[in-house]
Design a protein around this motif. Sequence first.
Motif, mmCIF file in Angstrom:
data_model
loop_
_atom_site.group_PDB
_atom_site.id
_atom_site.type_symbol
_atom_site.label_atom_id
_atom_site.label_comp_id
_atom_site.label_asym_id
_atom_site.label_seq_id
_atom_site.Cartn_x
_atom_site.Cartn_y
_atom_site.Cartn_z
ATOM 1 N N ILE A 1 0.845 -1.197 0.000
ATOM 2 C CA ILE A 1 0.000 0.000 0.000
ATOM 3 C C ILE A 1 0.879 1.245 0.000
ATOM 4 C CG2 ILE A 1 -0.251 0.010 2.530
ATOM 5 C CD1 ILE A 1 -3.164 1.018 2.025
ATOM 6 N N GLY A 2 0.520 2.209 -0.851
ATOM 7 C CA GLY A 2 1.271 3.455 -0.957
ATOM 8 C C GLY A 2 0.777 4.464 0.066
ATOM 9 N N HIS B 1 7.292 9.917 -3.022
ATOM 10 C CA HIS B 1 6.791 11.069 -3.787
ATOM 11 C C HIS B 1 6.828 10.743 -5.280
ATOM 12 C CE1 HIS B 1 6.293 13.957 -0.561
ATOM 13 N NE2 HIS B 1 7.430 13.512 -0.039
ATOM 14 N N SER B 2 7.202 9.516 -5.627
ATOM 15 C CA SER B 2 7.248 9.097 -7.021
ATOM 16 C C SER B 2 5.941 8.403 -7.385
ATOM 17 C CB SER B 2 8.424 8.143 -7.253
ATOM 18 O OG SER B 2 8.276 7.507 -8.511
ATOM 19 N N MET B 3 5.141 9.058 -8.208
ATOM 20 C CA MET B 3 3.860 8.470 -8.612
ATOM 21 C C MET B 3 4.093 7.218 -9.453
ATOM 22 S SD MET B 3 1.878 10.367 -6.971
ATOM 23 C CE MET B 3 3.239 10.654 -5.860
ATOM 24 N N GLU B 4 5.207 7.191 -10.188
ATOM 25 C CA GLU B 4 5.558 6.027 -10.997
ATOM 26 C C GLU B 4 5.762 4.801 -10.088
ATOM 27 O OE1 GLU B 4 9.356 4.612 -13.682
ATOM 28 O OE2 GLU B 4 8.975 6.760 -13.491
ATOM 29 N N VAL B 5 6.477 4.977 -8.980
ATOM 30 C CA VAL B 5 6.721 3.885 -8.030
ATOM 31 C C VAL B 5 5.406 3.433 -7.395
ATOM 32 C CG1 VAL B 5 7.777 3.364 -5.773
ATOM 33 C CG2 VAL B 5 9.131 4.478 -7.557
ATOM 34 N N ILE B 6 4.582 4.381 -6.970
ATOM 35 C CA ILE B 6 3.293 4.054 -6.332
ATOM 36 C C ILE B 6 2.399 3.298 -7.309
ATOM 37 C CG2 ILE B 6 1.173 5.042 -5.344
ATOM 38 C CD1 ILE B 6 3.551 5.247 -3.403
ATOM 39 N N ARG B 7 2.290 3.794 -8.535
ATOM 40 C CA ARG B 7 1.455 3.123 -9.551
ATOM 41 C C ARG B 7 1.950 1.700 -9.833
ATOM 42 N NH1 ARG B 7 1.216 8.271 -12.347
ATOM 43 N NH2 ARG B 7 -0.956 8.949 -12.328
ATOM 44 N N LYS B 8 3.262 1.552 -9.906
ATOM 45 C CA LYS B 8 3.845 0.273 -10.303
ATOM 46 C C LYS B 8 3.666 -0.816 -9.247
ATOM 47 C CE LYS B 8 8.028 -1.515 -12.447
ATOM 48 N NZ LYS B 8 9.346 -1.186 -12.972
ATOM 49 N N TYR B 9 3.790 -0.445 -7.964
ATOM 50 C CA TYR B 9 3.859 -1.474 -6.923
ATOM 51 C C TYR B 9 2.646 -1.570 -5.995
ATOM 52 C CZ TYR B 9 8.745 -1.424 -8.325
ATOM 53 O OH TYR B 9 9.897 -1.475 -9.053
ATOM 54 N N CYS B 10 1.825 -0.534 -5.929
ATOM 55 C CA CYS B 10 0.777 -0.494 -4.887
ATOM 56 C C CYS B 10 -0.611 -0.850 -5.404
ATOM 57 C CB CYS B 10 0.752 0.886 -4.241
ATOM 58 S SG CYS B 10 2.346 1.326 -3.508
ATOM 59 N N SER B 11 -1.237 -1.820 -4.736
ATOM 60 C CA SER B 11 -2.602 -2.215 -5.093
ATOM 61 C C SER B 11 -3.616 -1.204 -4.564
ATOM 62 C CB SER B 11 -2.910 -3.605 -4.540
ATOM 63 O OG SER B 11 -2.682 -3.634 -3.140
ATOM 64 N N ARG B 12 -3.250 -0.528 -3.486
ATOM 65 C CA ARG B 12 -4.073 0.550 -2.909
ATOM 66 C C ARG B 12 -3.130 1.638 -2.434
ATOM 67 N NH1 ARG B 12 -7.497 -0.528 1.865
ATOM 68 N NH2 ARG B 12 -5.770 -1.772 2.629
ATOM 69 N N ALA C 1 -2.990 5.430 0.209
ATOM 70 C CA ALA C 1 -3.612 6.315 1.195
ATOM 71 C C ALA C 1 -3.064 7.719 0.964
ATOM 72 C CB ALA C 1 -3.293 5.839 2.604
ATOM 73 N N PHE C 2 -3.906 8.712 1.200
ATOM 74 C CA PHE C 2 -3.499 10.111 1.050
ATOM 75 C C PHE C 2 -3.665 10.818 2.391
ATOM 76 C CE2 PHE C 2 -5.050 14.516 0.323
ATOM 77 C CZ PHE C 2 -3.847 15.065 -0.101
ATOM 78 N N GLY D 1 -7.723 3.802 -0.464
ATOM 79 C CA GLY D 1 -8.460 3.037 -1.471
ATOM 80 C C GLY D 1 -7.733 2.989 -2.797
ATOM 81 N N ASP D 2 -8.472 3.250 -3.876
ATOM 82 C CA ASP D 2 -7.957 3.167 -5.238
ATOM 83 C C ASP D 2 -6.694 4.022 -5.400
ATOM 84 O OD1 ASP D 2 -8.335 2.526 -8.187
ATOM 85 O OD2 ASP D 2 -8.372 4.727 -8.210
ATOM 86 N N THR D 3 -5.653 3.410 -5.946
ATOM 87 C CA THR D 3 -4.351 4.079 -6.104
ATOM 88 C C THR D 3 -4.472 5.353 -6.946
ATOM 89 O OG1 THR D 3 -3.194 1.964 -5.876
ATOM 90 C CG2 THR D 3 -1.968 3.752 -6.882
ATOM 91 N N GLU D 4 -5.173 5.276 -8.070
ATOM 92 C CA GLU D 4 -5.302 6.459 -8.941
ATOM 93 C C GLU D 4 -6.032 7.600 -8.250
ATOM 94 O OE1 GLU D 4 -3.787 7.291 -11.756
ATOM 95 O OE2 GLU D 4 -2.763 5.364 -11.700
ATOM 96 N N LYS D 5 -7.058 7.285 -7.464
ATOM 97 C CA LYS D 5 -7.800 8.323 -6.728
ATOM 98 C C LYS D 5 -6.879 8.998 -5.715
ATOM 99 C CE LYS D 5 -11.680 9.999 -4.566
ATOM 100 N NZ LYS D 5 -12.006 11.361 -4.815
ATOM 101 N N ALA D 6 -6.072 8.202 -5.007
ATOM 102 C CA ALA D 6 -5.128 8.756 -4.027
ATOM 103 C C ALA D 6 -4.103 9.649 -4.726
ATOM 104 C CB ALA D 6 -4.429 7.635 -3.260
ATOM 105 N N ILE D 7 -3.627 9.215 -5.901
ATOM 106 C CA ILE D 7 -2.669 10.015 -6.670
ATOM 107 C C ILE D 7 -3.314 11.324 -7.109
ATOM 108 C CG2 ILE D 7 -1.404 10.130 -8.871
ATOM 109 C CD1 ILE D 7 -0.700 7.127 -8.437
ATOM 110 N N ASP D 8 -4.567 11.262 -7.576
ATOM 111 C CA ASP D 8 -5.282 12.482 -7.989
ATOM 112 C C ASP D 8 -5.385 13.471 -6.823
ATOM 113 O OD1 ASP D 8 -5.615 11.489 -10.539
ATOM 114 O OD2 ASP D 8 -7.707 10.887 -10.251
#
Length: 195
Positions: free
Chosen positions: A9-10, A157-168, A170-171, A181-188
């Motif tokens: 989890i990121g 702080h690397s969105m590339e790392v979070i996207r690549k490895y994390c199934s979920r 947190a922000f 929850g959803d990785t993309e939503k947390a990144i947004d």
Amino acid sequence: MEIFKGECIGLLGRNGSGKSTLVKVLAGVYPTDSGYINIEGTTMLMNLGVGMSHELTARENIYVSGSVLGLKIKEIDAIFDEIVDFAELREFIDTKIKFFSSGMVARLGFSIAVKAGADIMFLDEIFAVGDVKFQEKAIKVFESSWIEGKTVILVSHSMEVIRKYCSRAAFMKNGELVFVGDTEKAIDLYMEDNH
């Protein structure tokens, strides 16, 4: 927040949002003021050598950290050379880590965690420390079967790392856990907070 065994989890948020503090509370470095934490398994926090004594040598820290992870002296003896070689610190093994660079301390911590086998890993910006060679080595280990079955809380702080490895993911904002929850939503949410 509930994190499941074997999940990566990121943890996102701007500097000062409370990410590292939350990780230290989860890892047992800081006590809680209220609420509770229930962790099943051995933990290893990797944040520039948190949990290692800067007054001890690298050798002594390997034995102390291994013991904290539940290993017996004989078990640490068996993996000692692997830890030292992976960290690339053979010539500094009997040097107090207060004389190490932050990258050297990070390499030692990462090597101990990898070889001593904690169940739950708190990786706080682990891919941002050390030189390029060590970062590549860390990524290779992270992508290998070593990580399978481990529970990982990855601060980056690397969105590339979070996207690549994390199934979920947190922000966090202002010390509050705003979303899990959803990785993309947390990144947004993280990206919106940075604009």
